[in-house]
Design a protein around this motif. Structure first.
Motif, PDB file in Angstrom:
ATOM      1  N   ALA A  85      79.203  43.690  66.629  1.00  0.00           N
ATOM      2  CA  ALA A  85      79.412  43.229  68.005  1.00  0.00           C
ATOM      3  C   ALA A  85      80.893  43.259  68.380  1.00  0.00           C
ATOM      4  O   ALA A  85      81.255  43.659  69.498  1.00  0.00           O
ATOM      5  CB  ALA A  85      78.848  41.823  68.173  1.00  0.00           C
ATOM      6  N   ARG A  86      81.756  42.846  67.474  1.00  0.00           N
ATOM      7  CA  ARG A  86      83.189  42.848  67.767  1.00  0.00           C
ATOM      8  C   ARG A  86      83.718  44.256  67.988  1.00  0.00           C
ATOM      9  O   ARG A  86      84.611  44.478  68.806  1.00  0.00           O
ATOM     10  CB  ARG A  86      83.946  42.174  66.623  1.00  0.00           C
ATOM     11  CG  ARG A  86      83.808  40.661  66.595  1.00  0.00           C
ATOM     12  CD  ARG A  86      84.449  40.075  65.353  1.00  0.00           C
ATOM     13  NE  ARG A  86      84.434  38.608  65.380  1.00  0.00           N
ATOM     14  CZ  ARG A  86      84.693  37.849  64.325  1.00  0.00           C
ATOM     15  NH1 ARG A  86      84.988  38.417  63.150  1.00  0.00           N
ATOM     16  NH2 ARG A  86      84.662  36.528  64.429  1.00  0.00           N
ATOM     17  N   GLU A  87      83.149  45.212  67.256  1.00  0.00           N
ATOM     18  CA  GLU A  87      83.592  46.598  67.425  1.00  0.00           C
ATOM     19  C   GLU A  87      83.122  47.167  68.759  1.00  0.00           C
ATOM     20  O   GLU A  87      83.865  47.883  69.433  1.00  0.00           O
ATOM     21  CB  GLU A  87      83.052  47.449  66.268  1.00  0.00           C
ATOM     22  CG  GLU A  87      83.521  48.886  66.299  1.00  0.00           C
ATOM     23  CD  GLU A  87      83.066  49.676  65.085  1.00  0.00           C
ATOM     24  OE1 GLU A  87      83.141  50.919  65.127  1.00  0.00           O
ATOM     25  OE2 GLU A  87      82.638  49.057  64.087  1.00  0.00           O
ATOM     26  N   ARG A  88      81.910  46.828  69.163  1.00  0.00           N
ATOM     27  CA  ARG A  88      81.357  47.349  70.416  1.00  0.00           C
ATOM     28  C   ARG A  88      81.929  46.655  71.644  1.00  0.00           C
ATOM     29  O   ARG A  88      82.014  47.259  72.719  1.00  0.00           O
ATOM     30  CB  ARG A  88      79.824  47.202  70.432  1.00  0.00           C
ATOM     31  CG  ARG A  88      79.098  48.215  69.560  1.00  0.00           C
ATOM     32  CD  ARG A  88      77.602  48.134  69.785  1.00  0.00           C
ATOM     33  NE  ARG A  88      77.246  48.382  71.172  1.00  0.00           N
ATOM     34  CZ  ARG A  88      77.050  49.591  71.694  1.00  0.00           C
ATOM     35  NH1 ARG A  88      77.193  50.658  70.933  1.00  0.00           N
ATOM     36  NH2 ARG A  88      76.702  49.733  72.962  1.00  0.00           N
ATOM     37  N   PHE A  89      82.290  45.381  71.481  1.00  0.00           N
ATOM     38  CA  PHE A  89      82.752  44.597  72.637  1.00  0.00           C
ATOM     39  C   PHE A  89      84.108  43.963  72.306  1.00  0.00           C
ATOM     40  O   PHE A  89      84.204  42.754  72.100  1.00  0.00           O
ATOM     41  CB  PHE A  89      81.712  43.535  72.993  1.00  0.00           C
ATOM     42  CG  PHE A  89      80.330  44.107  73.213  1.00  0.00           C
ATOM     43  CD1 PHE A  89      80.040  44.834  74.351  1.00  0.00           C
ATOM     44  CD2 PHE A  89      79.334  43.940  72.248  1.00  0.00           C
ATOM     45  CE1 PHE A  89      78.772  45.382  74.549  1.00  0.00           C
ATOM     46  CE2 PHE A  89      78.068  44.469  72.442  1.00  0.00           C
ATOM     47  CZ  PHE A  89      77.786  45.202  73.597  1.00  0.00           C
ATOM     48  N   PRO A  90      85.160  44.780  72.252  1.00  0.00           N
ATOM     49  CA  PRO A  90      86.479  44.291  71.838  1.00  0.00           C
ATOM     50  C   PRO A  90      87.107  43.375  72.875  1.00  0.00           C
ATOM     51  O   PRO A  90      86.813  43.476  74.081  1.00  0.00           O
ATOM     52  CB  PRO A  90      87.294  45.586  71.688  1.00  0.00           C
ATOM     53  CG  PRO A  90      86.620  46.557  72.607  1.00  0.00           C
ATOM     54  CD  PRO A  90      85.163  46.221  72.562  1.00  0.00           C
ATOM     55  N   PRO A  91      87.980  42.465  72.457  1.00  0.00           N
ATOM     56  CA  PRO A  91      88.557  41.476  73.375  1.00  0.00           C
ATOM     57  C   PRO A  91      89.389  42.088  74.490  1.00  0.00           C
ATOM     58  O   PRO A  91      89.471  41.506  75.576  1.00  0.00           O
ATOM     59  CB  PRO A  91      89.418  40.593  72.464  1.00  0.00           C
ATOM     60  CG  PRO A  91      89.588  41.371  71.201  1.00  0.00           C
ATOM     61  CD  PRO A  91      88.389  42.237  71.066  1.00  0.00           C
TER      62      PRO A  91
ATOM     63  N   GLY B  24      73.355  38.170  67.710  1.00  0.00           N
ATOM     64  CA  GLY B  24      73.040  39.483  67.173  1.00  0.00           C
ATOM     65  C   GLY B  24      74.149  40.485  67.368  1.00  0.00           C
ATOM     66  O   GLY B  24      75.328  40.205  67.150  1.00  0.00           O
ATOM     67  N   GLU B  25      73.762  41.691  67.825  1.00  0.00           N
ATOM     68  CA  GLU B  25      74.744  42.768  67.954  1.00  0.00           C
ATOM     69  C   GLU B  25      75.530  42.703  69.245  1.00  0.00           C
ATOM     70  O   GLU B  25      76.334  43.579  69.541  1.00  0.00           O
ATOM     71  CB  GLU B  25      74.056  44.125  67.755  1.00  0.00           C
ATOM     72  CG  GLU B  25      73.493  44.785  68.978  1.00  0.00           C
ATOM     73  CD  GLU B  25      72.248  44.146  69.562  1.00  0.00           C
ATOM     74  OE1 GLU B  25      71.459  44.879  70.173  1.00  0.00           O
ATOM     75  OE2 GLU B  25      72.073  42.919  69.439  1.00  0.00           O
ATOM     76  N   GLY B  26      75.345  41.654  70.043  1.00  0.00           N
ATOM     77  CA  GLY B  26      76.262  41.313  71.115  1.00  0.00           C
ATOM     78  C   GLY B  26      75.977  41.846  72.501  1.00  0.00           C
ATOM     79  O   GLY B  26      76.636  41.438  73.461  1.00  0.00           O
TER      80      GLY B  26
ATOM     81  N   ASP C 276      76.481  34.020  65.483  1.00  0.00           N
ATOM     82  CA  ASP C 276      75.388  34.568  64.685  1.00  0.00           C
ATOM     83  C   ASP C 276      75.700  34.361  63.214  1.00  0.00           C
ATOM     84  O   ASP C 276      76.863  34.417  62.800  1.00  0.00           O
ATOM     85  CB  ASP C 276      75.192  36.058  64.973  1.00  0.00           C
ATOM     86  CG  ASP C 276      73.810  36.539  64.576  1.00  0.00           C
ATOM     87  OD1 ASP C 276      72.951  36.676  65.477  1.00  0.00           O
ATOM     88  OD2 ASP C 276      73.557  36.777  63.379  1.00  0.00           O
ATOM     89  N   VAL C 277      74.668  34.140  62.427  1.00  0.00           N
ATOM     90  CA  VAL C 277      74.858  33.874  61.007  1.00  0.00           C
ATOM     91  C   VAL C 277      75.100  35.157  60.206  1.00  0.00           C
ATOM     92  O   VAL C 277      75.574  35.107  59.073  1.00  0.00           O
ATOM     93  CB  VAL C 277      73.640  33.098  60.459  1.00  0.00           C
ATOM     94  CG1 VAL C 277      72.453  34.021  60.283  1.00  0.00           C
ATOM     95  CG2 VAL C 277      73.979  32.375  59.166  1.00  0.00           C
ATOM     96  N   SER C 278      74.787  36.315  60.799  1.00  0.00           N
ATOM     97  CA  SER C 278      74.937  37.584  60.102  1.00  0.00           C
ATOM     98  C   SER C 278      76.348  38.134  60.267  1.00  0.00           C
ATOM     99  O   SER C 278      76.774  38.471  61.376  1.00  0.00           O
ATOM    100  CB  SER C 278      73.922  38.604  60.633  1.00  0.00           C
ATOM    101  OG  SER C 278      74.232  39.901  60.164  1.00  0.00           O
ATOM    102  N   ARG C 279      77.051  38.265  59.172  1.00  0.00           N
ATOM    103  CA  ARG C 279      78.409  38.832  59.209  1.00  0.00           C
ATOM    104  C   ARG C 279      78.383  40.267  59.716  1.00  0.00           C
ATOM    105  O   ARG C 279      79.269  40.687  60.475  1.00  0.00           O
ATOM    106  CB  ARG C 279      79.019  38.771  57.810  1.00  0.00           C
ATOM    107  CG  ARG C 279      80.431  39.315  57.706  1.00  0.00           C
ATOM    108  CD  ARG C 279      81.000  39.054  56.323  1.00  0.00           C
ATOM    109  NE  ARG C 279      81.021  37.624  56.034  1.00  0.00           N
ATOM    110  CZ  ARG C 279      81.356  37.100  54.854  1.00  0.00           C
ATOM    111  NH1 ARG C 279      81.694  37.917  53.853  1.00  0.00           N
ATOM    112  NH2 ARG C 279      81.364  35.805  54.675  1.00  0.00           N
ATOM    113  N   ASP C 280      77.375  41.030  59.317  1.00  0.00           N
ATOM    114  CA  ASP C 280      77.280  42.419  59.751  1.00  0.00           C
ATOM    115  C   ASP C 280      77.056  42.520  61.255  1.00  0.00           C
ATOM    116  O   ASP C 280      77.625  43.392  61.929  1.00  0.00           O
ATOM    117  CB  ASP C 280      76.155  43.134  59.010  1.00  0.00           C
ATOM    118  CG  ASP C 280      76.451  43.330  57.526  1.00  0.00           C
ATOM    119  OD1 ASP C 280      77.650  43.334  57.167  1.00  0.00           O
ATOM    120  OD2 ASP C 280      75.504  43.467  56.732  1.00  0.00           O
TER     121      ASP C 280
END
Length: 268
Positions: free
Chosen positions: A75-81, A45-47, A66-70
């Motif tokens: 999640a990538r924006e909220r939890f950056p590497p 989900g949203e991570g 997750d299967v949802s691209r959105d």
């Protein structure tokens, strides 16, 4: 049946998934992680749950799928590497896991009831796990949210909703314990514990209950015209609150979670 067919609103879901996060927190504690495992989180989900797992793996890592691209983009924006170096998030379908003995633990919270073919998911999990690897899953189980689901079905059977609804009758993959155990065993995983657990989902106000329906009831809402969905939600909420009043002033929905613990036996 797969969540691929549904359009998720990650931000709205993030604001209305407190109960799922609470249950996930309880589930993560049951993992008793040593801190060096490689973990796969299915339906991340949203991570926010995946990020909590990452925080418990100072010498390990977690891959959220997750299967949802959105959802993955959110999640990538909220939890950056740069802030979560041991957390990776990818778009992918749990029905077609591409992994070969890569993980020590496979985890999932509030996701598998969106997928009808649990046997196929378990086959992918068995391949993804290293020998001796563990599985811990929780999802909606048989009887989950039964009173409000019954009201939604009753509402759909009435005009104008029966005319507006496009497609087959909604049906979530709420399995019972014994059939889930059989599916695990058929894929070579050894069940340790498969049980239905009652939970209380409580809302402080009507808008919160409506938010939960709006963000997660895709099997109902996606087959109604977009402009009609708010009225359908309002009707379901109104009937539920009227029929199931609570002395504490909150709105309670009885939930049933199916919790699964299993292992992939070590090679002899």
């Amino acid at each position: 049946m797969n969540i691929m067919a549904h359009a998720w609103n990650p931000g709205d879901y993030h604001r209305h998934s407190a109960a799922q996060q609470t249950w996930a927190h309880e589930l993560i504690a049951k993992l008793a992680l040593a801190g060096d495992e490689r973990v796969l989180d299915l339906g991340c989900g949203e991570g926010k749950v995946t990020a909590e797992i990452a925080a418990r793996l100072p010498s390990g890592s977690v891959l959220g799928l997750d299967v949802s691209r959105d959802m993955i983009a959110f999640a990538r924006e909220r939890f950056p590497p740069e802030q979560y170096p041991n957390l990776r998030l990818i778009e992918g379908d749990m029905l077609d896991l591409p992994f070969d003995e890569e993980f020590d633990v496979v985890f999932s919270n509030a996701a598998l009831h969106w997928v009808a073919d649990h046997g196929r998911v378990f086959q992918g999990i068995a391949c993804a796990l290293r020998p001796g690897g563990r599985v811990l899953l929780q999802m909606g189980g048989r009887g989950n949210a039964a009173p409000i689901v019954a009201i939604a079905d009753e509402t759909l059977a009435e005009d104008p909703w029966t005319r507006l609804f496009d497609g087959p009758a909604p049906c979530y993959a709420f399995y019972g314990a014994e059939e889930e155990r059989e599916l695990l065993e058929a894929t070579g995983l050894t069940p340790l514990r498969v049980e239905l657990i009652g939970k209380d989902m409580a809302f402080d106000q009507i808008d919160s209950l409506a938010g939960w329906i709006r963000t997660t009831w895709h099997l109902y809402l996606d087959r109604l015209p977009e402009e009609a969905r708010p009225a359908f939600i309002a009707g379901v909420v109104s009937r539920y609150v009227e029929r199931f009043p609570s002395p504490d002033g909150r709105i309670h929905v009885p939930m049933v979670r199916l919790e699964v613990e299993a292992v992939k036996e070590p090679e002899p």
